[in-house]
Scaffold this motif. Structure first.
Motif, mmCIF file in Angstrom:
data_model
loop_
_atom_site.group_PDB
_atom_site.id
_atom_site.type_symbol
_atom_site.label_atom_id
_atom_site.label_comp_id
_atom_site.label_asym_id
_atom_site.label_seq_id
_atom_site.Cartn_x
_atom_site.Cartn_y
_atom_site.Cartn_z
ATOM 1 N N VAL A 31 40.709 45.279 34.248
ATOM 2 C CA VAL A 31 40.073 44.219 33.308
ATOM 3 C C VAL A 31 40.474 42.914 33.810
ATOM 4 N N ARG A 32 41.662 42.769 34.140
ATOM 5 C CA ARG A 32 42.159 41.606 34.770
ATOM 6 C C ARG A 32 41.291 40.862 35.817
ATOM 7 N N LEU A 33 40.596 41.780 36.705
ATOM 8 C CA LEU A 33 40.040 41.424 37.685
ATOM 9 C C LEU A 33 38.592 40.814 37.356
ATOM 10 N N ARG A 34 38.272 40.836 36.135
ATOM 11 C CA ARG A 34 37.095 40.237 35.637
ATOM 12 C C ARG A 34 37.211 38.590 35.429
ATOM 13 N N HIS A 35 38.544 38.275 35.534
ATOM 14 C CA HIS A 35 38.918 36.916 35.120
ATOM 15 C C HIS A 35 39.564 36.457 36.573
ATOM 16 N N VAL A 36 39.460 37.191 37.774
ATOM 17 C CA VAL A 36 39.953 36.784 39.077
ATOM 18 C C VAL A 36 38.523 36.671 39.933
ATOM 19 N N ARG A 37 38.477 35.508 40.473
ATOM 20 C CA ARG A 37 37.184 35.173 40.976
ATOM 21 C C ARG A 37 37.219 35.698 42.350
ATOM 22 N N LEU A 38 35.833 36.096 42.876
ATOM 23 C CA LEU A 38 35.944 36.441 44.380
ATOM 24 C C LEU A 38 35.976 35.588 45.468
ATOM 25 N N SER A 39 35.959 34.381 45.119
ATOM 26 C CA SER A 39 36.489 33.248 46.150
ATOM 27 C C SER A 39 37.711 32.784 45.807
ATOM 28 N N ASN A 40 38.218 31.891 46.596
ATOM 29 C CA ASN A 40 39.674 31.613 46.904
ATOM 30 C C ASN A 40 40.007 30.463 45.975
ATOM 31 N N VAL A 41 38.776 29.622 45.647
ATOM 32 C CA VAL A 41 39.087 28.488 44.554
ATOM 33 C C VAL A 41 37.870 28.427 43.715
ATOM 34 N N ASP A 42 38.172 27.465 42.667
ATOM 35 C CA ASP A 42 37.137 27.065 41.896
ATOM 36 C C ASP A 42 36.275 26.324 42.555
ATOM 37 N N CYS A 88 40.133 50.725 43.006
ATOM 38 C CA CYS A 88 41.386 49.976 42.837
ATOM 39 C C CYS A 88 41.884 49.211 43.906
ATOM 40 N N HIS A 89 40.890 48.987 45.058
ATOM 41 C CA HIS A 89 41.616 48.492 46.422
ATOM 42 C C HIS A 89 42.092 46.965 45.930
ATOM 43 N N ASP A 90 41.620 46.460 45.166
ATOM 44 C CA ASP A 90 42.061 44.917 44.806
ATOM 45 C C ASP A 90 42.894 44.837 43.598
ATOM 46 N N VAL A 91 43.455 46.050 42.855
ATOM 47 C CA VAL A 91 43.980 45.845 41.742
ATOM 48 C C VAL A 91 45.103 44.843 41.738
ATOM 49 N N ALA A 92 45.986 44.521 42.743
ATOM 50 C CA ALA A 92 47.104 43.783 42.830
ATOM 51 C C ALA A 92 46.727 42.455 43.292
ATOM 52 N N THR A 93 45.329 42.102 43.558
ATOM 53 C CA THR A 93 44.973 40.815 43.974
ATOM 54 C C THR A 93 45.230 39.754 43.035
ATOM 55 N N PRO A 94 45.970 38.605 43.422
ATOM 56 C CA PRO A 94 46.601 37.581 42.436
ATOM 57 C C PRO A 94 45.470 36.748 42.056
ATOM 58 N N PRO A 95 45.711 35.688 41.184
ATOM 59 C CA PRO A 95 44.417 34.803 40.764
ATOM 60 C C PRO A 95 44.282 34.324 42.036
ATOM 61 N N PHE A 96 42.976 33.634 42.018
ATOM 62 C CA PHE A 96 42.428 32.895 43.186
ATOM 63 C C PHE A 96 42.404 33.777 44.474
ATOM 64 N N ALA A 97 42.128 34.961 44.215
ATOM 65 C CA ALA A 97 42.191 35.962 45.369
ATOM 66 C C ALA A 97 43.260 35.649 46.364
ATOM 67 N N HIS A 98 42.905 35.244 47.578
ATOM 68 C CA HIS A 98 43.966 35.268 48.744
ATOM 69 C C HIS A 98 44.756 33.914 48.861
ATOM 70 N N THR A 99 44.383 32.977 47.753
ATOM 71 C CA THR A 99 45.245 31.754 47.830
ATOM 72 C C THR A 99 46.799 31.985 47.912
ATOM 73 N N LEU A 100 47.004 32.812 46.764
ATOM 74 C CA LEU A 100 48.386 33.085 46.497
ATOM 75 C C LEU A 100 49.173 33.536 47.907
ATOM 76 N N GLU A 101 48.305 34.370 48.374
ATOM 77 C CA GLU A 101 48.767 35.259 49.506
ATOM 78 C C GLU A 101 49.078 34.242 50.728
ATOM 79 N N TYR A 102 48.356 33.125 50.814
ATOM 80 C CA TYR A 102 48.629 32.044 51.861
ATOM 81 C C TYR A 102 49.726 31.416 51.484
ATOM 82 N N ILE A 103 50.174 31.252 50.418
ATOM 83 C CA ILE A 103 51.182 30.421 49.917
ATOM 84 C C ILE A 103 52.539 31.243 49.967
ATOM 85 N N ILE A 104 52.559 32.481 49.305
ATOM 86 C CA ILE A 104 53.654 33.364 49.321
ATOM 87 C C ILE A 104 53.573 34.197 50.501
ATOM 88 N N ASP A 105 53.939 34.236 51.488
ATOM 89 C CA ASP A 105 53.776 34.661 52.735
ATOM 90 C C ASP A 105 54.216 36.119 52.434
#
Ligand SMILES: C[S@@+](CC[C@H](N)C(=O)[O-])C[C@H]1O[C@@H](n2cnc3c(N)ncnc32)[C@H](O)[C@@H]1O
Length: 805
Positions: A31-42, A88-105
């Motif tokens: 359900v959290r993923l309903r509040h995480v957008r598909l794209s990386n930014v607003d 479930c493939h994206d269940v652990a996707t952080p907010p703003f999709a891959h943004t955090l993955e660029y920052i937290i290597d």
């Protein structure tokens, strides 16, 4: 729970999902993923894309999985596992999709998804009490309930390995083209205003039921359309207006500021888009509150300059997540927040870009300031000792480029990590379980004592080696080099063993998709009939192989020699070699067995017939799958596989002779050594593979055996093999210490001999002393339990030690 629920979907019209699946989609993690957008930014420019959520994509992907499995003849339980994995493939996707993955290597949402599904406490899940507004995580329990309801034994490990691409069906969710990106790319293009055909993802889902789908070799119209959507999507992002680019830089900037203020990674990751902004706002930093409000109010920072880059070398080093932070800190001036965004043009092949004179990448520089942008620019130029009166003149851009070029070549951001709040030992300690009991290597060829890929993978990640040159002096089958390729590092993998280097070269030389297809569909019978050849002569040949098996092996061998392209020959040879023990009467035995023992059991006169041809055909198909799954791991990182592999070298040589000259590299260019040296008299690398040597490198076996450090065969020697072993390891350690740059790391994975004779030999103590004598600084160590990869009965613990120069 067993009814069907119908959902309206912007792309497919209506999708019908079974009730049990919808129950899973109602778990708090999802359900959290309903509040995480598909794209990386607003997004500002792509305003509608901002409304698309990860939850709608999760449901749609599960629906596509149903389309795929409907076409497949596999057991119901396998179908169900695949559908759950897709949901479930994206269940652990952080907010703003891959943004955090660029920052937290160091964050990898797929690995984390595995932890969530299997209820393992991972690096970021360990504090995960609240996954969504006070709800704790329930996904794994709900999957068990679904198991009971459907009366099937669903396996959590299989589900998570579909997501990480490690299973046989992994290509369906984790391939170059898979149901995840079939939906993602088409859906995003639709939201970005492109006219898409909704049948394309459905068609791709059906294609995937027949096997791996590669963008480079398929002529299917759905693949062609998908490639067009992808190109449209990436070029739209790359060429987006400065308002849009500025907002990306802005979001990165405020998240990094939050991290610097000490907000924990786990809280950042297990949040929602709005929750993350709330969190940053609540940290009590007045300036950050102001910036978050600006961001929320759809403001963009002011654009100062954009610098294009044309050289691959600069581009690669600027890709490091810390590069932007470091550049921001160098350009920072009073009363202004300087934000940079480095973007690469992902869609065109890098070689084309050079030819077309198009930049490979660009660095955009922005500011949010309390003064005019002209004044900010003047201050920046002063700060970097390049005072210039007309800050808007084109020369300024060139001056800045020269400065950034210099940074790109010296990579000062690698010396200290401006983002992480943790030290390297803390990061390494945070990997919850170094035994990696759930991770298995997939190998095209059995080889003694290979290490589990998660060891080099985690070391590369937490020692922050992205973009750097890594050396593995005991490279074996190339696990370190493969992980280096996945993480975007360069690597030199060295080994004295000809079979090991052949296997590593097979994995690490690019094989074009068309060649993989060709060998996959090979009709051996036609060829082999015409390819008769005599087998090589070797001792006890007739006892190792049944005469018909031997004839078959000889004709396969002749057939390989007549093949025409180099990388495929290597693949065919490695696959052939992998078969040689399985074709004997002693199939399935350990390498030690082949090193020491006789071909036949007592009382048996001749070996049984093994159908080498059909085994070879099956092995080829399995091995093409392994290679494709490895390529898709690189591809998933948005890297071109061929170019990435051209950064990896596999060398056949004695590691005691390693130097910048012998490796033909610039002195001080190695960022780290990651390796697992042989244990004292525990494995026979060349003798254990003697059947492969007899066929493939008969003249090299004695030579390779002579060079090998600490072979098991020396156990019984009258003179103590320990001294020779330690001297060999010492020479390699010294060579490594000489070759790495200052600040570089050496990581050794080392175990003890379990042979009684060596009970008192303190190999680790000796090496520790030698490292100290070489001036290496001890950084971290960990004793790990050995699971699948190594022989449990003989050695069950080993140590990982990290030093710094
Ligand atoms: C523990 S294994 C490394 C396995 C490797 N990490 C992998 O995952 O495949 C040790 C390797 O050291 C190699 N080796 C032993 N003596 C060597 C030497 N003098 N020079 C280069 N390689 C050597 C062996 O051939 C063997 O492949």
């Amino acid at each position: 729970m067993n009814n069907t629920i119908s959902f309206a979907d912007i792309l497919y019209g209506r999708i019908e999902l079974p009730g049990w699946l919808v129950n899973l989609a109602r778990c708090p993690e999802l359900v959290r993923l309903r509040h995480v957008r598909l794209s990386n930014v607003d997004s500002f420019e792509f305003k509608d894309l901002s409304g698309a959520t990860r939850w709608e994509h999760a449901l749609a992907t599960a629906w596509l999985a149903m389309v795929t499995v409907a076409e497949m003849k596999i057991p119901e339980v396998s179908k169900t596992e695949l559908i759950i994995a897709a949901l479930c493939h994206d269940v652990a996707t952080p907010p703003f999709a891959h943004t955090l993955e660029y920052i937290i290597d160091s964050y990898d949402h797929e690995r984390e998804s595995e932890f969530v599904i299997r209820a393992i406490m991972g690096d970021y899940t360990s504090y995960m009490k609240d996954v969504f507004y006070g709800n704790t995580y329930t996904l794994h329990k709900t999957i068990s309930k679904v198991s009971n309801l459907l009366g099937m034994k669903l396996d959590l490990y299989t589900i998570s390995s579909h997501i990480t691409g490690d299973s046989d069906l992994g290509h369906i969710i984790h391939g170059e083209i898979d149901i995840d990106n079939a939906d993602n790319v088409t859906r995003a293009s639709l939201y970005m205003g492109y006219s898409v055909d909704r049948n394309v993802p459905i068609q791709l889902a059906k294609l995937l039921s027949h096997g791996y789908v590669s963008p480079s070799s398929s002529n299917d119209p759905a693949v062609e359309s998908w490639l067009i959507y992808k190109k449209f999507m990436y070029s739209s992002f790359y060429e987006a207006g400065l308002d849009e680019q500025g907002r990306v830089a802005f979001l990165h900037y405020i998240i990094r500021k939050g991290i610097k203020l000490g907000v924990g990674f786990d809280r950042l990751i297990w949040s929602t888009d709005a929750g993350l902004l709330d969190l940053l706002h609540s940290l009590g930093d007045v300036e950050l509150c102001r910036l978050v409000t600006h961001y929320r109010m759809l403001r963009s920072p002011t654009h100062l300059w954009s610098i294009p880059f044309y050289e691959i070398k600069e581009a690669r080093s600027l890709e490091h997540p810390n590069a932007s932070v470091w550049i921001e800190s160098q350009l920072s001036v009073a009363k202004a927040h300087i934000m940079v965004l480095y973007t690469t043009n992902r869609i065109v092949d890098e070689s084309d870009m050079d030819l077309l004179g198009k930049p490979i990448s660009s660095l955009h520089i922005f500011a949010v300031a309390n003064k005019s942008s002209r004044l900010v620019k003047i201050d920046i130029m002063r700060k970097i000792d390049m005072p210039f009166s007309d800050v808007d003149a084109p020369e300024v851009q060139n001056l800045l480029r020269t400065r950034i070029d210099r940074w790109a070549l010296t990579t000062p951001w690698l010396q200290h990590d401006p983002v992480s709040i943790k030290s390297v030992p803390q990061e390494l300690d945070n990997v919850s379980d170094w035994s990696f009991r759930n991770i298995r290597n997939e190998s095209i060829h059995a080889y003694p004592s290979t290490f589990v890929k998660a060891i080099p993978s985690n070391l590369i990640r937490y020692l922050k080696l992205k973009g750097q040159l890594i050396l593995d002096p005991f490279g074996g089958t190339g696990q370190t080099a493969m992980e280096a390729a996945v993480h975007g590092s360069q690597c030199i993998s060295v080994d004295s063993n000809h079979i090991a280097t052949m296997i590593a070269k097979t994995m690490l030389s690019f094989i074009p998709e068309a060649s993989l297809d060709k060998v996959y569909n090979l009709d051996m019978d036609d060829y082999t009939l015409s390819m008769q050849r005599y087998p090589p002569k070797f001792d006890k040949q007739e006892k190792w192989y049944h005469e018909k098996t031997l004839r078959q092996l000889a004709s396969i061998w002749g057939f390989i020699e007549n093949w025409d392209d180099e990388s495929t020959i290597l693949f065919l040879k490695s696959t052939f070699s992998s078969l040689l023990t399985d074709c004997t009467d002693r199939r399935g035995r350990q390498h030690g067995y082949f090193a020491d023992n006789t071909p036949l059991e007592k009382g048996k006169a001749r070996p049984d017939y093994v159908d080498a041809l059909s085994l070879y055909r099956k092995r080829i198909q399995r091995n093409t799958g392994i290679i494709r799954r490895f390529y898709s791991r690189i591809n998933k990182q948005n890297r071109n596989v061929e170019r990435t592999l051209s950064d990896i070298k596999v060398l056949n040589m004695n590691s005691e002779l390693i130097s910048s000259d012998s490796l033909n590299i610039e002195p001080g260019s190695v960022g780290a050594v990651i390796t697992s040296p042989p244990y004292l008299c525990m494995s026979d690398y060349s003798l254990g593979l003697r059947l492969s040597y007899y066929w493939l490198f008969p003249e090299k076996m004695d030579e390779d055996f002579g060079v090998e450090i600490g072979p098991r065969r020396y156990r019984g020697r009258v003179d103590d093999p320990t001294i020779k072993y330690l001297a060999g390891i010492d020479r390699v350690l010294t060579a490594c210490s000489n070759i790495i740059k200052n600040g570089g790391y050496i990581a050794f994975v080392l175990g003890y001999s379990t042979a009684k004779r060596f009970n008192d030999v303190d190999v680790l103590g000796y090496i520790e002393n030698r490292a100290q004598a070489l001036g290496l600084e001890w950084v971290w160590a960990k004793e790990r339990t050995i699971q699948f990869q190594r022989n449990k009965s003989r050695s069950s613990k080993e140590d990982i030690i990290v030093w710094k120069k």
